[in-house]
Design an enzyme around this catalytic site. Structure first.
Site, PDB file in Angstrom:
ATOM      1  N   HIS A 164      12.155  -4.810  -1.981  1.00  7.43           N
ATOM      2  CA  HIS A 164      10.958  -4.137  -1.454  1.00  7.43           C
ATOM      3  C   HIS A 164      11.361  -3.121  -0.380  1.00  7.43           C
ATOM      4  CE1 HIS A 164       6.912  -3.553  -0.022  1.00  7.43           C
ATOM      5  NE2 HIS A 164       6.416  -4.562  -0.709  1.00  7.43           N
ATOM      6  N   GLU A 273      10.426   0.608  -4.620  1.00  5.27           N
ATOM      7  CA  GLU A 273      10.886  -0.775  -4.779  1.00  5.27           C
ATOM      8  C   GLU A 273      11.411  -1.000  -6.199  1.00  5.27           C
ATOM      9  OE1 GLU A 273       7.327  -3.041  -3.856  1.00  5.27           O
ATOM     10  OE2 GLU A 273       6.711  -1.489  -2.461  1.00  5.27           O
TER      11      GLU A 273
HETATM   12  O1  LIG Z   1       1.681  -7.144   2.455  1.00  2.00           O
HETATM   13  P1  LIG Z   1       2.780  -7.547   1.537  1.00  2.00           P
HETATM   14  O2  LIG Z   1       2.613  -8.909   0.958  1.00  2.00           O
HETATM   15  O3  LIG Z   1       4.139  -7.360   2.190  1.00  2.00           O
HETATM   16  O4  LIG Z   1       2.746  -6.537   0.321  1.00  2.00           O
HETATM   17  C1  LIG Z   1       2.841  -5.169   0.519  1.00  2.00           C
HETATM   18  C2  LIG Z   1       2.676  -4.430  -0.800  1.00  2.00           C
HETATM   19  O5  LIG Z   1       3.805  -4.692  -1.599  1.00  2.00           O
HETATM   20  C3  LIG Z   1       3.858  -3.928  -2.792  1.00  2.00           C
HETATM   21  O6  LIG Z   1       5.036  -4.248  -3.474  1.00  2.00           O
HETATM   22  C4  LIG Z   1       2.658  -4.270  -3.653  1.00  2.00           C
HETATM   23  O7  LIG Z   1       2.683  -3.502  -4.834  1.00  2.00           O
HETATM   24  C5  LIG Z   1       1.395  -4.023  -2.865  1.00  2.00           C
HETATM   25  O8  LIG Z   1       0.276  -4.415  -3.653  1.00  2.00           O
HETATM   26  C6  LIG Z   1       1.409  -4.796  -1.561  1.00  2.00           C
HETATM   27  O9  LIG Z   1       0.259  -4.485  -0.817  1.00  2.00           O
END
Ligand SMILES: O=P(O)(O)OC[C@H]1O[C@@H](O)[C@H](O)[C@@H](O)[C@@H]1O
Length: 297
Positions: A164, A273
């Site tokens: 991510h 990501e």
């Molecule tokens: O708030 P989190 O759980 O870290 O996620 C952040 C984002 O992560 C992304 O990978 C998703 O596609 C999004 O939908 C999400 O909002």
């Protein structure tokens, strides 16, 4: 080139010449990648770094589940790898041109309730037996993340995984993402509607949350974040066994809704990501899945 590794109770810091990286044991989250003092990864000023919440920025590791699933309602969004402390295995290579370190995560490291939640989605509701090894390698202009996940049990099981990556940018209006033209995507902002990307360079002027499926790139269509801002180099994203690419920017409203993200920080970040998320990967008993990403400037 001088190479160095320093460890503290929370993190390890690597350096090679004027390039450095830091990785928290919590989530094995890379939280900094600096070239000549210039930070290329985004971490929110409001990120929680005490191990009570996934780190908002850097490169959180998403495993064994991307997003939320109806099959595993008790497994938190993006799984447990990013919210569990990984074991430090030490330095695995230390040469004049690369320094790499390794971390491990297995069943014994994870909250049993989360393993039970993961098992809900598996055949026979059996808790998957796994061993993950994460290697982070720093070169003078590259940062490589290599993930190996072994099925140490006797039955196959499924997972999704993703790196991510939050990249720091000068100004979101000056940013474009290349390498996605002609690729089918699932638009999470439009209730999962599917479409095909028509643009050669994707710019961001509102909330974006798209899963690009099976992205094939060549040297002429490389996946990269390009900035118009003078002095900001292009960051290329090279992938192995991570076919899908999520592009995410929360924009104004979602930014305000996140407690660990400042209201205006959507202007200085973009998530690109790399993952195996559009379809789950089925890992046969005894086998190991490996995947990697290299960020290069
Ligand atoms: O708030 P989190 O759980 O870290 O996620 C952040 C984002 O992560 C992304 O990978 C998703 O596609 C999004 O939908 C999400 O909002």
């Amino acid at each position: 080139m001088p190479v160095d590794t320093t460890t503290s109770p929370d993190k390890v810091v690597l350096s090679i010449g004027t390039t450095s990286a830091e990785i928290y044991y919590y989530g094995a989250t890379v939280t900094s990648w600096k070239l000549n003092g210039d930070e290329r990864l985004f971490v929110s000023k409001s990120a929680v770094l005490d191990g009570t919440k996934a780190i908002r920025g850097g490169i959180p590791l998403v495993f064994p589940q991307f997003g939320k699933s109806d099959h595993t309602p008790k497994l938190p969004q993006h799984g447990f790898a990013r919210t569990t402390r990984w074991r430090w295995l030490g330095v695995s290579a230390d040469t004049a041109s690369e320094i790499s370190v390794r971390f491990a995560l297995g069943n014994a490291d994870v909250d049993p309730a989360l393993l039970e939640a993961w098992a809900e989605a598996q055949p026979g509701k059996v808790v998957p037996a796994f061993q993950a090894t994460y290697t982070v390698a720093l070169g003078p202009t590259t940062l490589k993340s290599h993930l190996a996940i072994q099925n140490t049990g006797t039955a196959p099981w499924d997972f999704t995984a993703l790196l991510h990556t939050y990249l720091a940018v000068g100004a979101i209006g000056d940013v474009s993402v290349t390498g996605l033209q002609g690729v089918r995507y699932v638009d999470k902002v439009a209730d999962g509607a599917e479409a095909t990307e028509t643009r050669e360079s994707i710019t961001v002027d509102g909330e974006v949350d798209r899963v690009y499926v099976d992205v094939k790139t060549s040297p002429s269509t490389r996946l990269a974040v390009v900035e118009k801002t003078p002095g900001r180099p292009t960051v290329s994203v090279h992938r192995s066994a991570l076919p899908d690419v999520v592009v995410w920017n929360p924009w104004t409203e979602k930014a305000r809704a996140m407690g660990d993200f400042d209201d205006d920080e959507y202007r200085t970040m973009i998530c690109v990501e790399a993952g195996h998320v559009a379809t789950p990967y089925t890992l046969p008993a005894g086998e190991t899945w490996t995947a990697s990403q290299t960020l290069a400037v």
